[in-house]
Design an enzyme around this catalytic site. Structure first.
Site, short mmCIF file in Angstrom:
data_model
loop_
_atom_site.label_atom_id
_atom_site.label_comp_id
_atom_site.label_asym_id
_atom_site.label_seq_id
_atom_site.Cartn_x
_atom_site.Cartn_y
_atom_site.Cartn_z
CE LYS A 113 -4.56 0.83 0.14
NZ LYS A 113 -6.10 -0.79 -0.58
P1 NAD Z 1 -12.31 7.52 -2.93
O1 NAD Z 1 -11.83 8.74 -2.60
O2 NAD Z 1 -13.11 7.62 -3.94
O3 NAD Z 1 -13.85 8.20 -2.12
C1 NAD Z 1 -14.24 7.94 -0.61
C2 NAD Z 1 -15.38 8.44 0.06
O4 NAD Z 1 -15.14 8.43 1.70
C3 NAD Z 1 -15.79 9.55 -0.49
O5 NAD Z 1 -16.82 9.66 -0.72
C4 NAD Z 1 -15.28 10.98 0.41
O6 NAD Z 1 -16.32 12.29 0.59
C5 NAD Z 1 -15.56 9.72 1.64
N1 NAD Z 1 -15.71 10.37 2.80
C6 NAD Z 1 -13.93 10.39 3.39
N2 NAD Z 1 -13.87 11.07 5.02
C7 NAD Z 1 -15.04 10.62 5.17
C8 NAD Z 1 -15.95 10.10 6.70
N3 NAD Z 1 -14.76 11.03 7.38
N4 NAD Z 1 -16.82 10.05 6.36
C9 NAD Z 1 -18.33 9.62 5.46
N5 NAD Z 1 -17.41 9.17 4.68
C10 NAD Z 1 -16.06 10.90 4.10
O7 NAD Z 1 -12.69 6.09 -2.39
P2 NAD Z 1 -12.85 4.90 -3.04
O8 NAD Z 1 -11.58 3.72 -3.85
O9 NAD Z 1 -13.90 4.54 -3.09
O10 NAD Z 1 -12.26 3.90 -1.52
C11 NAD Z 1 -13.35 4.04 -0.71
C12 NAD Z 1 -12.95 2.84 0.62
O11 NAD Z 1 -13.00 1.18 -0.34
C13 NAD Z 1 -11.52 2.89 1.15
O12 NAD Z 1 -11.20 1.78 2.45
C14 NAD Z 1 -10.35 1.77 0.09
O13 NAD Z 1 -9.33 1.67 1.04
C15 NAD Z 1 -11.32 0.69 -0.24
N6 NAD Z 1 -10.93 -0.13 -1.54
C16 NAD Z 1 -11.41 0.31 -2.61
C17 NAD Z 1 -11.30 0.08 -3.92
C18 NAD Z 1 -10.83 0.79 -4.90
O14 NAD Z 1 -10.71 0.22 -5.57
N7 NAD Z 1 -10.93 1.96 -4.79
C19 NAD Z 1 -10.49 -1.40 -3.52
C20 NAD Z 1 -10.72 -1.61 -2.69
C21 NAD Z 1 -11.01 -1.28 -1.74
#
Ligand code: NAD
Length: 424
Positions: A113
């Site tokens: 990561k």
């Molecule tokens: P992103 O940046 O696209 O979206 C994050 C979202 O969370 C945004 O809407 C943001 O406003 C919101 N957010 C941030 N802080 C917050 C808070 N305190 N309370 C409520 N909402 C909040 O990120 P993403 O890629 O969608 O990732 C989200 C989660 O999924 C993370 O835990 C990430 O590790 C996990 N994840 C992502 C992927 C991927 O392919 N992008 C794959 C597996 C897991």
């Protein structure tokens, strides 16, 4: 690195949480002492200073990290996070979970990561590009298609992956698409990658609801986080006929018992950047969202949001962990004792993203590209197999679903390490 150094270097709530999960799983499968620390702690990490020239001519130095947890079974794999609260310990915990996840779903990858301490929303487009390129420039000797392959995570996206791929390619002197995944299609990105995590979450939710005998058309869904994963999960679940009754982002949430028009919400966020003042429902806080009565609760933002405080108050039937590490160890215990909530643990639930990243990497290495239908069909096949393995492990050993998933993932990493032996 000695155990003592590692424990201080990464020490944080979230790293301790990942370590406790490991310890529980290791105990449950009687993992030999000799292999434990070697399997548990990250292999190596790099911290870098990233000077970026700002629009006003000044220079800001940002701090970035990459943690490679396991390199025993192939290159390591994992996203890069741009967020103001990033710490080395958080990145290390996320790298550990990537190892168990890749192993659980049978990918030839270890976990990694990356992260930069920055609020990307406060940078101009130029500054964001400079920061992304500088991060990759500093990492050039630390990663590569056969060493470590990054992808998007919170605060990063296709565009950023494109800049990183370009920076690396310029350095090596030829196009090297396989160095990152989650790229724009025009640079070798895979069909289906952008939506893969959410599509995978929705598919598994559908399968588990079928097992529980709950028609998806009668299911209500609350989703915390409306970024890549949250919004794609919402779209896919709405596509299956579920009613999305609440969504939120860092500014707060929207609640509409009759169902939120997900496409309208997405269009609003595309133009306004956040959900704030979206008129598709009434306001609710992130805390209220987590405690909302619904069939499926989907945390899809950051770690450690389900805690011992709100775990007793959850009113969902299924907790689908789209985010990594959303449930603390203490909350886990409470939910297990309650016995009325099915947890779909993160390393299974959100694995669709890394599965399609793997497909992207394969397509880049072979220069042979697949259709979206092929990608999604292969994704579902892998998710089905992983779900079946978790359910078998759970029944066989009477484990919680999280323990079943962790023991499978951790057990396979430990086995590979044992098979390779200890050199010298
Ligand atoms: P992103 O940046 O696209 O979206 C994050 C979202 O969370 C945004 O809407 C943001 O406003 C919101 N957010 C941030 N802080 C917050 C808070 N305190 N309370 C409520 N909402 C909040 O990120 P993403 O890629 O969608 O990732 C989200 C989660 O999924 C993370 O835990 C990430 O590790 C996990 N994840 C992502 C992927 C991927 O392919 N992008 C794959 C597996 C897991």
């Amino acid at each position: 690195m000695s155990k003592a150094i590692v424990s201080t270097l990464y020490d944080s709530d979230v790293f301790r949480m990942a370590c406790r999960q490991f310890d529980q799983a290791a105990d449950a499968i009687n993992l030999p002492e000799n292999i434990r620390d070697r399997t548990k702690y990250p292999r190596r990490c790099l911290a870098v200073a990233l000077p970026v020239r700002r629009e006003d001519g000044s220079v800001t130095v940002f701090e970035g990290y990459r943690v490679q947890h396991n390199l025993s079974t192939g290159p390591s794999k994992g996203g890069i996070r741009f967020h103001q609260d990033v710490t080395l310990g958080e990145v290390a915990a996320l790298a550990m979970w990537m190892s168990w996840k890749c192993s659980l779903v049978g990918l030839p990858y270890g976990g990694a990561k990356g992260g930069v301490i920055v609020d990307p929303g406060k940078l101009s487009a130029n500054e964001l590009e400079h920061l992304s390129r500088r991060y990759m420039q500093e990492m050039v000797n630390f990663l590569g298609p056969h060493v470590d392959v990054p992808a998007p995570d919170v605060g990063t996206n296709e565009k950023i992956m494109g800049w990183m791929m370009d920076t690396y390619s310029n350095h090596v002197g030829h196009v090297e698409s396989a160095v990152v995944t989650g790229k724009p299609i025009s640079l070798g990105g895979s069909q289906g990658r952008r939506e893969a995590t959410g599509v995978g979450v929705a598919y598994l939710v559908k399968k588990y609801l079928e097992d529980l005998g709950i028609p998806i058309a009668k299911a209500t869904v609350a989703i915390q986080g409306f970024g890549n994963v949250g919004s794609e999960t919402a779209l896919a679940l709405a596509g299956y006929g579920a009613r999305i009754v609440a969504v939120s982002d860092y500014t707060g949430g929207i609640h509409n018992p009759k169902g939120i028009d997900v496409r309208k919400a997405l269009a609003y966020v595309a133009s306004q950047k956040t959900l704030r003042d979206f008129d598709g429902g009434g306001p609710l806080s992130n805390q209220e969202l987590l405690e909302l009565k619904c069939t499926v609760l989907v945390p899809a933002a950051l770690e450690r949001v389900i805690t011992e405080k709100n775990a007793p108050k959850l009113r969902c039937r299924v907790l689908a962990e789209a985010a990594n590490g959303p449930t603390t160890n203490a909350a886990d215990k409470i939910i297990e004792r309650r016995g009325d909530i099915e947890i779909l643990p993160d390393i299974l639930c959100n694995s669709g993203g890394v599965v399609v990243s793997y497909f992207e990497w394969l397509q880049n290495l072979s220069n042979f590209y697949w259709s979206r239908d092929e990608v999604i069909a292969k994704l579902y096949g892998i998710l089905d197999k992983a779900k079946d393995a978790v359910e078998y492990q759970r029944r066989k050993f009477k484990f919680s679903r999280r323990l079943a998933a962790l023991t499978l993932g951790i057990g396979r990493v430990a086995e590979a390490k044992q098979s390779r032996g200890l050199f010298p």
